[in-house]
Design a protein around this motif. Structure first.
Motif, mmCIF file in Angstrom:
data_model
loop_
_atom_site.group_PDB
_atom_site.id
_atom_site.type_symbol
_atom_site.label_atom_id
_atom_site.label_comp_id
_atom_site.label_asym_id
_atom_site.label_seq_id
_atom_site.Cartn_x
_atom_site.Cartn_y
_atom_site.Cartn_z
ATOM 1 N N LEU A 6 0.834 -1.205 0.000
ATOM 2 C CA LEU A 6 0.000 0.000 0.000
ATOM 3 C C LEU A 6 0.868 1.254 0.000
ATOM 4 C CD1 LEU A 6 -2.733 -1.106 2.557
ATOM 5 C CD2 LEU A 6 -3.153 -0.520 0.158
ATOM 6 N N ASP A 7 1.914 1.258 0.805
ATOM 7 C CA ASP A 7 2.819 2.418 0.846
ATOM 8 C C ASP A 7 3.498 2.625 -0.508
ATOM 9 O OD1 ASP A 7 2.327 3.204 3.464
ATOM 10 O OD2 ASP A 7 3.950 1.979 4.298
ATOM 11 N N ASN A 8 3.922 1.529 -1.132
ATOM 12 C CA ASN A 8 4.583 1.644 -2.435
ATOM 13 C C ASN A 8 3.654 2.276 -3.465
ATOM 14 O OD1 ASN A 8 6.991 0.531 -1.573
ATOM 15 N ND2 ASN A 8 6.471 -1.552 -2.199
ATOM 16 N N TYR A 9 2.419 1.817 -3.513
ATOM 17 C CA TYR A 9 1.461 2.394 -4.464
ATOM 18 C C TYR A 9 1.108 3.827 -4.085
ATOM 19 C CZ TYR A 9 0.540 -2.125 -6.754
ATOM 20 O OH TYR A 9 0.645 -3.296 -7.480
ATOM 21 N N ASP A 10 0.951 4.085 -2.790
ATOM 22 C CA ASP A 10 0.565 5.419 -2.339
ATOM 23 C C ASP A 10 1.645 6.452 -2.659
ATOM 24 O OD1 ASP A 10 -1.496 6.924 -1.015
ATOM 25 O OD2 ASP A 10 -0.214 7.089 0.741
ATOM 26 N N ASN A 11 2.897 6.019 -2.640
ATOM 27 C CA ASN A 11 4.014 6.923 -2.927
ATOM 28 C C ASN A 11 4.357 6.993 -4.413
ATOM 29 O OD1 ASN A 11 4.415 7.572 -0.181
ATOM 30 N ND2 ASN A 11 5.643 5.724 0.134
ATOM 31 N N ASP A 12 3.724 6.142 -5.208
ATOM 32 C CA ASP A 12 3.966 6.115 -6.654
ATOM 33 C C ASP A 12 3.052 7.138 -7.330
ATOM 34 O OD1 ASP A 12 4.154 5.550 -9.378
ATOM 35 O OD2 ASP A 12 4.253 3.379 -9.079
ATOM 36 N N LYS A 13 3.620 8.189 -7.885
ATOM 37 C CA LYS A 13 2.828 9.266 -8.470
ATOM 38 C C LYS A 13 2.044 8.829 -9.701
ATOM 39 C CE LYS A 13 4.316 12.056 -5.353
ATOM 40 N NZ LYS A 13 3.437 12.404 -4.213
ATOM 41 N N SER A 14 2.379 7.661 -10.256
ATOM 42 C CA SER A 14 1.644 7.183 -11.422
ATOM 43 C C SER A 14 0.391 6.396 -11.042
ATOM 44 C CB SER A 14 2.549 6.287 -12.290
ATOM 45 O OG SER A 14 2.797 5.038 -11.646
ATOM 46 N N ILE A 15 0.231 6.093 -9.765
ATOM 47 C CA ILE A 15 -0.908 5.297 -9.299
ATOM 48 C C ILE A 15 -1.983 6.212 -8.725
ATOM 49 C CG2 ILE A 15 -1.684 3.517 -7.678
ATOM 50 C CD1 ILE A 15 -0.007 2.435 -9.957
ATOM 51 N N GLY A 16 -3.210 6.107 -9.270
ATOM 52 C CA GLY A 16 -4.306 6.951 -8.824
ATOM 53 C C GLY A 16 -5.391 6.211 -8.077
ATOM 54 N N ALA A 17 -5.333 4.893 -8.041
ATOM 55 C CA ALA A 17 -6.328 4.100 -7.314
ATOM 56 C C ALA A 17 -5.742 2.718 -7.049
ATOM 57 C CB ALA A 17 -7.626 3.974 -8.099
ATOM 58 N N ILE A 18 -6.204 2.095 -5.955
ATOM 59 C CA ILE A 18 -5.708 0.784 -5.530
ATOM 60 C C ILE A 18 -6.895 -0.145 -5.312
ATOM 61 C CG2 ILE A 18 -4.397 -0.478 -3.765
ATOM 62 C CD1 ILE A 18 -3.072 2.260 -3.042
ATOM 63 N N ILE A 19 -6.747 -1.399 -5.707
ATOM 64 C CA ILE A 19 -7.761 -2.422 -5.454
ATOM 65 C C ILE A 19 -7.151 -3.498 -4.565
ATOM 66 C CG2 ILE A 19 -9.232 -4.221 -6.472
ATOM 67 C CD1 ILE A 19 -9.248 -2.567 -9.059
ATOM 68 N N ILE A 20 -7.903 -3.914 -3.549
ATOM 69 C CA ILE A 20 -7.519 -5.070 -2.742
ATOM 70 C C ILE A 20 -8.557 -6.162 -2.968
ATOM 71 C CG2 ILE A 20 -7.125 -5.990 -0.418
ATOM 72 C CD1 ILE A 20 -6.360 -3.214 0.492
ATOM 73 N N THR A 21 -8.111 -7.354 -3.292
ATOM 74 C CA THR A 21 -9.032 -8.462 -3.538
ATOM 75 C C THR A 21 -8.441 -9.753 -2.979
ATOM 76 O OG1 THR A 21 -10.439 -9.468 -5.248
ATOM 77 C CG2 THR A 21 -8.125 -9.096 -5.822
ATOM 78 N N GLY A 22 -9.194 -10.821 -3.094
ATOM 79 C CA GLY A 22 -8.733 -12.127 -2.626
ATOM 80 C C GLY A 22 -8.955 -13.167 -3.706
ATOM 81 N N SER A 23 -9.500 -14.307 -3.337
ATOM 82 C CA SER A 23 -9.775 -15.367 -4.292
ATOM 83 C C SER A 23 -11.275 -15.462 -4.536
ATOM 84 C CB SER A 23 -9.254 -16.701 -3.762
ATOM 85 O OG SER A 23 -10.006 -17.105 -2.620
ATOM 86 N N GLU A 24 -11.659 -16.355 -5.403
ATOM 87 C CA GLU A 24 -13.083 -16.600 -5.651
ATOM 88 C C GLU A 24 -13.770 -17.074 -4.373
ATOM 89 O OE1 GLU A 24 -16.458 -16.762 -8.011
ATOM 90 O OE2 GLU A 24 -14.529 -16.638 -9.028
ATOM 91 N N LYS A 25 -13.068 -17.888 -3.589
ATOM 92 C CA LYS A 25 -13.662 -18.504 -2.407
ATOM 93 C C LYS A 25 -13.590 -17.622 -1.164
ATOM 94 C CE LYS A 25 -13.735 -22.972 -0.012
ATOM 95 N NZ LYS A 25 -13.110 -24.324 0.045
ATOM 96 N N ALA A 26 -12.560 -16.791 -1.074
ATOM 97 C CA ALA A 26 -12.384 -16.000 0.143
ATOM 98 C C ALA A 26 -11.625 -14.716 -0.122
ATOM 99 C CB ALA A 26 -11.666 -16.812 1.217
ATOM 100 N N PHE A 27 -12.223 -13.598 0.231
ATOM 101 C CA PHE A 27 -11.483 -12.334 0.326
ATOM 102 C C PHE A 27 -10.496 -12.493 1.477
ATOM 103 C CE2 PHE A 27 -11.157 -8.052 2.270
ATOM 104 C CZ PHE A 27 -10.609 -7.361 1.193
ATOM 105 N N ALA A 28 -11.006 -12.760 2.657
ATOM 106 C CA ALA A 28 -10.213 -13.162 3.820
ATOM 107 C C ALA A 28 -11.194 -13.740 4.824
ATOM 108 C CB ALA A 28 -9.451 -11.987 4.424
ATOM 109 N N ALA A 29 -11.013 -15.008 5.150
ATOM 110 C CA ALA A 29 -11.992 -15.719 5.982
ATOM 111 C C ALA A 29 -11.824 -15.450 7.461
ATOM 112 C CB ALA A 29 -11.906 -17.222 5.713
ATOM 113 N N GLY A 30 -11.013 -14.462 7.827
ATOM 114 C CA GLY A 30 -10.838 -14.111 9.225
ATOM 115 C C GLY A 30 -9.383 -13.916 9.559
ATOM 116 N N ALA A 31 -9.108 -13.721 10.828
ATOM 117 C CA ALA A 31 -7.729 -13.599 11.296
ATOM 118 C C ALA A 31 -7.150 -14.988 11.533
ATOM 119 C CB ALA A 31 -7.689 -12.780 12.585
#
Length: 293
Positions: free
Chosen positions: A73-98
């Motif tokens: 996230l920091d790398n993208y946030d500091n990259d002046k060429s990046i204007g938006a970020i997407i976070i995703t997971g898999s078909e089965k789970a974005f994240a099933a918990g901690a």
């Protein structure tokens, strides 16, 4: 060289099942750092994509994963060429918990002294670039909290959200009780958190948790998220940053204070190059060429 190619192929086989879609956007990708628990790419101009990649653990969230996520996230946030970020997971789970195996042995003193889980809020505390969550499958506990931290949430109709911590003898620890309540109201949030009941992607859309609910699977979801991210990335960076800031302030300030804060940033943008570029282009019926200044 052959060994490196074989290693890359091995990684690709264990990655989340988006190969068909990513193949179509590969021409836009560029070199990215190597991580153990996430994948990163630039699938569209100006768009950074982060894919949670612990498939055997249904993308369970852990401190090592968040260390990598925060770095990306920091790398993208500091990259002046990046204007938006997407976070995703898999078909089965974005994240099933901690990751319960990491948390189970902790004592109060260890959790408190080390400020355990605090770095999980880095996204909401430090990242200025707009972040879109693209949620398919399970987004439970910390996964639900991570999705709620994002600025925009898209999901499939069959996604499954929830804060089931009460079933483990604890409570949400990364903002779930606060953000979910702000999103859907006290009574409904209280019911969900006290019972540990999950709610569907369809309900997330109806209740205002999700900005958009996509029928279909992960590829269709990611395609919609990429369209929105590319649109955002196509605008003036300075205007987008200001817009995100004033919307977030609405969650912290009274209406009067929020309007005054908005007006101050609105006035401030008249000192930017992009305000002049945008309004001049509109008057001349031309497409603006943003300077991002």
């Amino acid at each position: 060289m052959f060994a490196r190619r074989c290693a890359r192929l091995a990684i690709a086989r264990t990655a989340v099942p988006l190969t068909s879609y990513l193949a179509r956007v590969r021409p836009y990708s560029s070199a990215a750092p190597s991580y153990e628990h996430i994948l990163t790419s630039i699938p569209k101009p100006g768009v950074g994509l982060i894919t949670l990649n612990r498939p055997k653990a249904l993308n369970a969230l852990s401190s090592p994963l968040f260390k990598e996520l925060n770095a990306a996230l920091d790398n993208y946030d500091n990259d002046k060429s990046i204007g938006a970020i997407i976070i995703t997971g898999s078909e089965k789970a974005f994240a099933a918990g901690a990751d319960i195996k990491e948390m189970a042995p902790l004592s109060f003193s260890a959790a408190y002294n080390d400020n355990f889980i605090a770095p999980w809020s880095h996204l909401s505390n430090a990242i200025r670039t707009p972040v879109i969550a693209a949620v398919s499958g399970y987004a439970l506990g910390g996964g639900c909290e991570l999705a709620l931290m994002c600025d925009i949430l898209y999901c499939t109709s069959k996604a499954s959200f929830g804060q089931p911590e009460v079933k483990l003898g604890t409570i949400p620890g990364a903002g779930g009780s606060q953000r979910l309540t702000r999103a859907i109201g006290k009574s409904r949030a209280m019911e969900l958190i006290l019972t540990g009941r999950n709610f569907s992607g369809k309900e997330a859309g109806e209740w205002g948790v999700a900005a958009r609910v996509v029928e279909g699977g992960k590829d269709e979801l990611l395609e919609e998220a990429l369209k929105t991210a590319e649109t955002i990335a196509g605008y003036s960076r300075v205007a987008v940053l200001a817009a995100k800031e004033v919307v977030n302030k609405s969650q912290e300030l009274s209406l009067r204070e929020g309007v005054e804060y908005e007006r101050s940033l609105f006035h401030g943008l008249f000192g930017s190059k992009d305000q002049k570029i945008g309004m001049t282009a509109f008057a001349e019926k031309k497409k603006p060429e943003w300077s991002h200044e």
